[in-house]
Design an enzyme around this catalytic site. Sequence first.
Site, short mmCIF file in Angstrom:
data_model
loop_
_atom_site.label_atom_id
_atom_site.label_comp_id
_atom_site.label_asym_id
_atom_site.label_seq_id
_atom_site.Cartn_x
_atom_site.Cartn_y
_atom_site.Cartn_z
N LYS A 1 11.09 14.32 118.65
CA LYS A 1 12.44 14.22 119.23
C LYS A 1 12.81 12.76 119.45
O LYS A 1 13.93 12.34 119.16
CB LYS A 1 12.49 15.00 120.57
CG LYS A 1 12.49 16.51 120.35
CD LYS A 1 12.25 17.30 121.62
CE LYS A 1 12.10 18.79 121.25
NZ LYS A 1 11.72 19.64 122.38
N GLN B 1 10.17 19.39 128.53
CA GLN B 1 9.45 20.10 127.48
C GLN B 1 8.67 21.27 128.10
O GLN B 1 7.92 21.10 129.06
CB GLN B 1 8.49 19.12 126.77
CG GLN B 1 7.76 19.71 125.59
CD GLN B 1 8.70 20.06 124.42
OE1 GLN B 1 9.61 19.30 124.09
NE2 GLN B 1 8.48 21.21 123.82
N ASP C 1 19.27 21.30 126.26
CA ASP C 1 18.56 22.48 125.75
C ASP C 1 19.43 23.75 125.87
O ASP C 1 19.13 24.78 125.28
CB ASP C 1 17.27 22.70 126.57
CG ASP C 1 16.02 22.39 125.76
OD1 ASP C 1 16.12 22.32 124.52
OD2 ASP C 1 14.95 22.23 126.37
#
Length: 282
Positions: free
Chosen positions: A54, A98, A121
Amino acid sequence: MEANIIDGKALSNRLRESIKSRVEELKSRKGITPGLTVILVGNDPASAVYVRNKERACKQVGMNSSIIKLGEDTTQEELLRHIERLNKDKGVHGILVQLPLPPQIDPTQVINAIDPRKDVDGFHPMNVGRLVTGQACLEPCTPKGIIRLIQETGEPIRGKNAVVIGRSNIVGKPVSLMLLKNDATVTICHSKTSGLDEICRRADILVVAVGRPNFVDNRYVRDGAIVIDVGINRVDGKLVGDVDFQEVRQKAGWITPVPGGVGPMTITMLLENTLQAAQQNE
Ligand code: NDP
């Protein structure tokens, strides 16, 4: 005839070029550089790889990116304090924690603490609620990427029978809502579904997010169907999807490979969401 391959890597590369030029434009027009901060808690090796990918992707398109690495024994309060600080930081447009998190931390509370405008997200209940009610929102990355892959075939989604195997909050449920928003007729299947193969054979679009290697074979697939394989499974050190690619490509009209299908699109959609979040703050 063999299925056409939907090349997620090629599509991703094209989209990233376009994101890069939009980032440059935002920089020169408004002096804003989109910034993503990823928080990694603990020592999960797969998570560490995802986070590095990422960061690399952000840099490629000219975005700022930073990683906050916290130890395995981090408390929930410590993590929430980091989020609170990032929520206030004007240089941070996207915050991503995460998953999975160590057992002492409740992921729901963590997700709920992120400012919904920075929730790249798309997991915050505010964004989920907006998705359900058809309002503009930050959409979750993997489902958003799946819709783009289906659109890439050039086949309209409208009026199609779509079957989704899997009902998780991060893939199955949101992708079902997005297919519905695109006017498909959607059936959601899960581990308690009876007659799964028969239901799947009615699908014009079959999205498979089960987490079991080669779960879907030709018995589940209608001639000419669009088959999207979300699964990432490691078998003997190799990545394989939830779909038996070699078998199903003989019957489907379109199919995504693993790797090189949904995976690269997920990160590309994260970049799009970070750019969107930065533009909202203009
Ligand atoms: P989950 O484990 O959260 O969900 C799996 C779903 O599959 C559940 O809804 C479960 O049903 C259903 N299921 C399990 N067994 C069966 C069965 N025998 N028949 C029918 N349904 C079944 O997984 P995720 O949604 O998080 O992920 C799915 C896969 O996608 C994984 O391989 C994951 O690694 C991958 N993934 C890939 C991403 C990418 O970027 N490419 C991103 C996210 C995930 P029930 O609800 O009844 O238990």
